[in-house]
Enzyme design. Sequence first.
Site, PDB file in Angstrom:
ATOM      1  N   SER A  22       7.826 -27.716   3.334  1.00 14.64           N
ATOM      2  CA  SER A  22       7.890 -26.972   2.081  1.00 14.64           C
ATOM      3  C   SER A  22       7.809 -25.469   2.321  1.00 14.64           C
ATOM      4  O   SER A  22       7.893 -24.682   1.388  1.00 14.64           O
ATOM      5  CB  SER A  22       6.768 -27.414   1.134  1.00 14.64           C
ATOM      6  OG  SER A  22       5.508 -27.302   1.771  1.00 14.64           O
ATOM      7  N   ASN A 108      -4.971 -30.511  -0.221  1.00 17.75           N
ATOM      8  CA  ASN A 108      -4.754 -30.941  -1.604  1.00 17.75           C
ATOM      9  C   ASN A 108      -5.439 -30.032  -2.617  1.00 17.75           C
ATOM     10  O   ASN A 108      -4.840 -29.633  -3.613  1.00 17.75           O
ATOM     11  CB  ASN A 108      -5.215 -32.394  -1.786  1.00 17.75           C
ATOM     12  CG  ASN A 108      -4.422 -33.354  -0.916  1.00 17.75           C
ATOM     13  OD1 ASN A 108      -3.434 -32.950  -0.296  1.00 17.75           O
ATOM     14  ND2 ASN A 108      -4.841 -34.602  -0.855  1.00 17.75           N
ATOM     15  N   THR A 153      22.703 -19.759 -44.104  1.00 19.34           N
ATOM     16  CA  THR A 153      22.185 -21.112 -43.881  1.00 19.34           C
ATOM     17  C   THR A 153      23.423 -21.975 -43.673  1.00 19.34           C
ATOM     18  O   THR A 153      24.468 -21.711 -44.289  1.00 19.34           O
ATOM     19  CB  THR A 153      21.377 -21.653 -45.081  1.00 19.34           C
ATOM     20  OG1 THR A 153      22.237 -21.756 -46.213  1.00 19.34           O
ATOM     21  CG2 THR A 153      20.179 -20.763 -45.426  1.00 19.34           C
ATOM     22  N   HIS A 154      23.319 -22.940 -42.787  1.00 16.59           N
ATOM     23  CA  HIS A 154      24.486 -23.770 -42.429  1.00 16.59           C
ATOM     24  C   HIS A 154      25.639 -22.898 -41.924  1.00 16.59           C
ATOM     25  O   HIS A 154      26.804 -23.287 -42.049  1.00 16.59           O
ATOM     26  CB  HIS A 154      24.973 -24.616 -43.610  1.00 16.59           C
ATOM     27  CG  HIS A 154      23.869 -25.323 -44.329  1.00 16.59           C
ATOM     28  ND1 HIS A 154      23.437 -26.582 -43.983  1.00 16.59           N
ATOM     29  CD2 HIS A 154      23.096 -24.925 -45.370  1.00 16.59           C
ATOM     30  CE1 HIS A 154      22.445 -26.941 -44.798  1.00 16.59           C
ATOM     31  NE2 HIS A 154      22.214 -25.936 -45.651  1.00 16.59           N
ATOM     32  N   SER A 275      38.724  -9.645 -19.125  1.00 17.33           N
ATOM     33  CA  SER A 275      39.452 -10.832 -18.706  1.00 17.33           C
ATOM     34  C   SER A 275      40.462 -10.437 -17.634  1.00 17.33           C
ATOM     35  O   SER A 275      41.026  -9.343 -17.673  1.00 17.33           O
ATOM     36  CB  SER A 275      40.178 -11.437 -19.913  1.00 17.33           C
ATOM     37  OG  SER A 275      41.291 -12.190 -19.487  1.00 17.33           O
ATOM     38  N   LYS A 281      40.744  -8.143 -23.904  1.00 16.70           N
ATOM     39  CA  LYS A 281      39.470  -8.835 -24.099  1.00 16.70           C
ATOM     40  C   LYS A 281      38.241  -8.009 -23.697  1.00 16.70           C
ATOM     41  O   LYS A 281      38.244  -7.279 -22.728  1.00 16.70           O
ATOM     42  CB  LYS A 281      39.449 -10.138 -23.271  1.00 16.70           C
ATOM     43  CG  LYS A 281      40.375 -11.211 -23.756  1.00 16.70           C
ATOM     44  CD  LYS A 281      39.937 -11.870 -25.054  1.00 16.70           C
ATOM     45  CE  LYS A 281      38.683 -12.691 -24.905  1.00 16.70           C
ATOM     46  NZ  LYS A 281      38.910 -14.006 -24.316  1.00 16.70           N
ATOM     47  N   GLU A 288      26.337 -15.205 -22.951  1.00 13.97           N
ATOM     48  CA  GLU A 288      26.813 -16.558 -22.625  1.00 13.97           C
ATOM     49  C   GLU A 288      26.070 -17.128 -21.420  1.00 13.97           C
ATOM     50  O   GLU A 288      25.680 -18.301 -21.395  1.00 13.97           O
ATOM     51  CB  GLU A 288      28.322 -16.537 -22.352  1.00 13.97           C
ATOM     52  CG  GLU A 288      29.147 -16.404 -23.624  1.00 13.97           C
ATOM     53  CD  GLU A 288      30.620 -16.152 -23.359  1.00 13.97           C
ATOM     54  OE1 GLU A 288      31.420 -16.437 -24.235  1.00 13.97           O
ATOM     55  OE2 GLU A 288      30.974 -15.651 -22.274  1.00 13.97           O
TER      56      GLU A 288
HETATM   57  N1  ARG Z   1       3.086 -28.843   0.805  1.00 11.90           N
HETATM   58  C1  ARG Z   1       2.152 -29.684   0.152  1.00 11.90           C
HETATM   59  C2  ARG Z   1       2.349 -29.608  -1.367  1.00 11.90           C
HETATM   60  O1  ARG Z   1       2.934 -28.689  -1.787  1.00 11.90           O
HETATM   61  C3  ARG Z   1       0.753 -29.268   0.487  1.00 11.90           C
HETATM   62  C4  ARG Z   1      -0.264 -30.352   0.328  1.00 11.90           C
HETATM   63  C5  ARG Z   1      -0.061 -31.367   1.372  1.00 11.90           C
HETATM   64  N2  ARG Z   1      -1.030 -32.425   1.272  1.00 11.90           N
HETATM   65  C6  ARG Z   1      -0.894 -33.582   1.880  1.00 11.90           C
HETATM   66  N3  ARG Z   1      -1.827 -34.453   1.672  1.00 11.90           N
HETATM   67  N4  ARG Z   1       0.154 -33.843   2.600  1.00 11.90           N
HETATM   68  O2  ARG Z   1       1.943 -30.455  -2.104  1.00 11.90           O
END
Ligand code: ARG
Length: 457
Positions: A22, A108, A153-154, A275, A281, A288
């Site tokens: 990650s 965690n 409205t509408h 455009s 245009k 948008e």
């Molecule tokens: N990269 C993990 C996340 O974003 C970090 C926590 C990882 N924890 C684990 N028990 N593998 O959740």
Amino acid sequence: MKLWEGRFDKPTAPDADVFNESLSFDKKLYRADITASVAHATMLGKCNVISEEESNAIVEGLNSILSDVEEGKLEITGYEDIHSFVENVLVSRIGDAGKKLHTARSRNDQVATDFRIYVRESALQVKSAVRSLIESLLALAKDHFDDVMPGYTHLRKAQPVCVSQFFNAYAEMFLRDMDRLNHVYKEANVMPLGSGALAGTSYPVDRTITMELLGFDGMTNCSLDGVSDRDFVAEYLFACSMIMAHLSRLCEDTILYTTEEFGFIEIADAYSTGSSIMPQKKNPDIPELVRGKTGRVYGHLMGLLTTVKGIPLAYNKDLQEDKECLFDTETTVLRCVGIYAEMLKNITLKSKRMEEAAGSEFTTATDIADYLAKRGVPFRNAHAVTGKIVRHCIEQNKTFLDLTVEDYKTFSPIFEEDILSIVDARNSANSRIVTGGSSSSSARATVASIEERLKTL
Ligand code: ARG
């Protein structure tokens, strides 16, 4: 080095590494991660879980990593995630003391803490962008107290309204969004650190110390929930989705009002596009695109809600999916709100055209019915009489302003000379002086009220 490789005989496959990592996106959390680790190490030292020297060495090492990253001297790369990166670099810099940083902590509770720090800051950033957008809307509202336009409205002309109220309506929506972002901040501002992997910790830690060092308002009360709660992410994505919903409606109005058919608004060249084939245009690409990006933000909200709906307690790796959706939402919303606040400074309103439009298509019919009702005719009957006048005008190809008092009297003897000013669009708008009404005076009061509330948000 992986933080967990001791238990394994063989290395993970390269594609498993790539799939699992990650760092490529959670590197955005580096500051939050280091800040949280500094607080954690300080607390461990104060509670004598590690020695004071170790704690000081860790804090110093972490600060050196932070400044090196910020100065571009240290590239965030090469590890599974931001937590592994910081810890490994720390150990390489300060040696064994660095290996004690992760005492009484798990990735965690660490990642949940980092992310809350990030999200609360981001909520404030989005809020400040929304504030600028409201300021642009208020500037327009203040410039157009004396102008009228048709209200719809509408998407059919309904009644004339002071142009300022059009901008005020959007300012009101964005004020609610700011309020929602304050709520997101509050939700995010609770500290899970101390929840460990899922079960808390048996070390004699003091969570109040880390809580105060990190500026959290409170701490989580159940470790199982602490590590797996991502409500604050959903709330953030919802608040941003509402911002995009409001912005998208404003886009739709802007796009409509810049058409040749409406011709109420012109966007300056600086914020328009052309455009490649049709030389005449002038396209509203910015509104948008903003309208289009709304779908993307909604998608992130739905994605996260779907991710969290089936996971058993407590932490599961699914939760790593909470980040990219939030980062992309943050970037998208900041860009959209930012460009819109600027574009609004570069639009011109065609006041004359708006006023003409406000007075055509019988937009003051309700005023005629009200005129009769105020003089004793039951409203339902007054409505029917006015309907007949409308039909008469359509048949004769006339407007209300073309009729004489005598013409009106053929529909009801109650009509007097003053009916001729009642059917004027500007008078119509200005007659609704109720709080929040279409009159210029109501619009001034609304602006004042928005400015007051803005100060409190
Ligand atoms: N990269 C993990 C996340 O974003 C970090 C926590 C990882 N924890 C684990 N028990 N593998 O959740």
